[in-house]
Design a protein around this motif. Structure first.
Motif, PDB file in Angstrom:
ATOM      1  N   UNK A  37       0.855  -1.181   0.000  1.00 25.67           N
ATOM      2  CA  UNK A  37       0.000   0.000   0.000  1.00 25.67           C
ATOM      3  C   UNK A  37       0.894   1.236   0.000  1.00 25.67           C
ATOM      4  N   UNK A  38       0.649   2.161  -0.918  1.00 22.85           N
ATOM      5  CA  UNK A  38       1.486   3.358  -1.012  1.00 22.85           C
ATOM      6  C   UNK A  38       1.441   4.143   0.297  1.00 22.85           C
ATOM      7  N   UNK A  39       2.578   4.276   0.948  1.00 27.85           N
ATOM      8  CA  UNK A  39       2.659   4.981   2.226  1.00 27.85           C
ATOM      9  C   UNK A  39       2.198   4.155   3.407  1.00 27.85           C
ATOM     10  N   UNK A  40       1.828   2.905   3.180  1.00 27.93           N
ATOM     11  CA  UNK A  40       1.236   2.096   4.251  1.00 27.93           C
ATOM     12  C   UNK A  40       2.147   1.824   5.427  1.00 27.93           C
ATOM     13  N   UNK A  63       2.627  15.511 -10.918  1.00 30.37           N
ATOM     14  CA  UNK A  63       1.915  15.159  -9.695  1.00 30.37           C
ATOM     15  C   UNK A  63       2.033  16.200  -8.598  1.00 30.37           C
ATOM     16  N   UNK A  64       3.034  17.056  -8.675  1.00 29.85           N
ATOM     17  CA  UNK A  64       3.213  18.051  -7.622  1.00 29.85           C
ATOM     18  C   UNK A  64       3.701  19.377  -8.203  1.00 29.85           C
ATOM     19  N   UNK A  65       3.151  20.455  -7.713  1.00 29.85           N
ATOM     20  CA  UNK A  65       3.546  21.774  -8.201  1.00 29.85           C
ATOM     21  C   UNK A  65       4.903  22.201  -7.646  1.00 29.85           C
ATOM     22  N   UNK A  66       5.273  21.666  -6.485  1.00 33.20           N
ATOM     23  CA  UNK A  66       6.554  22.010  -5.871  1.00 33.20           C
ATOM     24  C   UNK A  66       7.389  20.737  -5.731  1.00 33.20           C
ATOM     25  N   UNK A  67       8.388  20.551  -6.579  1.00 32.04           N
ATOM     26  CA  UNK A  67       9.189  19.320  -6.529  1.00 32.04           C
ATOM     27  C   UNK A  67      10.177  19.283  -5.372  1.00 32.04           C
ATOM     28  N   UNK A  68      10.291  20.366  -4.606  1.00 28.66           N
ATOM     29  CA  UNK A  68      11.195  20.387  -3.445  1.00 28.66           C
ATOM     30  C   UNK A  68      10.493  19.724  -2.263  1.00 28.66           C
ATOM     31  N   UNK A  69      10.498  18.413  -2.264  1.00 31.39           N
ATOM     32  CA  UNK A  69       9.700  17.653  -1.303  1.00 31.39           C
ATOM     33  C   UNK A  69      10.109  17.905   0.138  1.00 31.39           C
ATOM     34  N   UNK A 100       4.212  10.795  -1.316  1.00 33.41           N
ATOM     35  CA  UNK A 100       4.078  12.178  -0.831  1.00 33.41           C
ATOM     36  C   UNK A 100       2.705  12.752  -1.169  1.00 33.41           C
ATOM     37  N   UNK A 101       1.894  12.006  -1.893  1.00 32.79           N
ATOM     38  CA  UNK A 101       0.516  12.415  -2.128  1.00 32.79           C
ATOM     39  C   UNK A 101      -0.449  11.782  -1.150  1.00 32.79           C
TER      40      UNK A 101
END
Length: 325
Positions: A102-105, A172-178, A135-136
């Motif tokens: 599971x993603x992030x599980x 998938x993300x507007x800010x790639x600086x996670x 990260x989502x």
């Protein structure tokens, strides 16, 4: 890193031969520096969780490759007696709290482990490894918030291989600086180039030691996933030119060149090492093929508490009811 790379190549061979358990297999080729660099800073008593692409992380933590391969092959000699397969390996002896499909599980488990370590004053840290796709997931942010609020010895390691399945991170993300997301929760946060395993290890050392002192951390390791999401995925969503450029960002080749350039190892010595590792990993396939599958009678073992009666098989229940009528 060479052992991880070669192990993953042999896992792919086992899958192609139809001798692995299950229909999915996810390789971490191209991500070896994240596993080696972070795990080099862990010690006995530390714990961790991984995502579905976690073979290399477990190997870097000291796992036996033969038992790992046997697990991937669905054999009784595997870490989970062949019932976990590639995506659900665990071993409490090495602090592996479990891989999760599971993603992030697996992320929130390290919060519990960190809370336990703080309560018992063990000095241990717990590390969650996950991909950029996680990260989502909201559970990451809940977990980071709790770790920061309670000053837990937790480290969140995002292996950013640029793709969540077939979706590029830019889509998938507007800010790639996670790491900036983690900093907003009060975590010590950094991004490091996964091409250089030494840079990964140095960043991990800072963050892991800070976590032991009660400052939870987040480390994003930027790398490139050499192959598709799973072994059967030919990654048609990626341009061949991009793939060629991405595969040139090879942390194993970079480390080899650095060792030779700095006079720390000779090319012949590294060739000898590669040959030894190749033989070691060939032996894991031979070992796996020779092992037996878990007996059907063990199906419910480790699922229910030892004192609980095992569920009655459907066929046995039907036969019993029909015989009674």
């Amino acid at each position: 890193m060479r052992r991880i790379r070669t192990f993953e190549e042999r896992v792919g061979e086992l899958f192609v031969r139809g001798q692995s358990a299950g229909s999915m297999l996810h390789l971490s080729i191209g991500e070896e520096s994240a596993a080696a660099g972070v795990c080099a800073n862990l010690r006995d008593g530390d714990s961790f969780t991984t995502h579905h692409r976690g073979h290399g992380i477990f190997l870097a933590r000291g796992a036996d490759p033969a038992r790992m391969m046997a697990e991937i092959g669905g054999k009784e000699a595997g870490y989970c007696h062949g019932k976990g397969g590639s995506m659900h390996i665990a071993d409490m002896g090495l602090g592996h709290l479990g891989a999760n499909a599971i993603v992030g599980g697996g992320i929130p488990a390290v919060v519990g482990a960190g809370l336990s370590a703080r309560h018992h004053k063990t000095g241990a840290v717990s590390v969650a490894f996950f991909g950029d796709g996680a990260t989502g997931q909201g559970i990451l942010y809940e977990s980071m918030n709790m770790a920061a609020l309670w000053h837990l010895p937790c480290v969140f390691v995002c292996i950013n291989n640029q793709y969540g399945m077939g979706t590029n991170i830019a889509q998938a993300t507007a800010n790639p600086n996670l790491h900036e997301r983690a900093a907003a929760f009060g975590l010590a946060a950094e991004t490091v180039d996964g091409l250089d395993v030494e840079a990964v290890a140095e960043a991990a050392e800072r963050l892991v030691e800070g976590a032991r002192a009660g400052k939870p951390a987040f480390l994003a390791v930027s790398c490139y996933r050499f192959y598709g999401h799973a072994r059967k995925d030919k990654s048609p969503y990626r341009d061949p030119v991009e793939e060629e450029a991405g595969r040139r960002q090879d942390p194993v080749a970079f480390a080899r060149a650095a060792l030779i350039d700095r006079g720390l190892e000779s090319e012949s010595e590294l060739d000898r090492l590669d040959t030894e590792i190749g033989a070691e990993m060939d032996a894991t396939i031979d070992f796996t093929v020779a092992q037996t599958e878990p007996p059907l009678a063990s199906m419910f073992r480790d699922v229910y508490a030892p004192e609980e009666p095992e569920p009655e098989p459907v066929r046995a229940r039907i036969d019993r009811v029909l015989a009674r009528d």
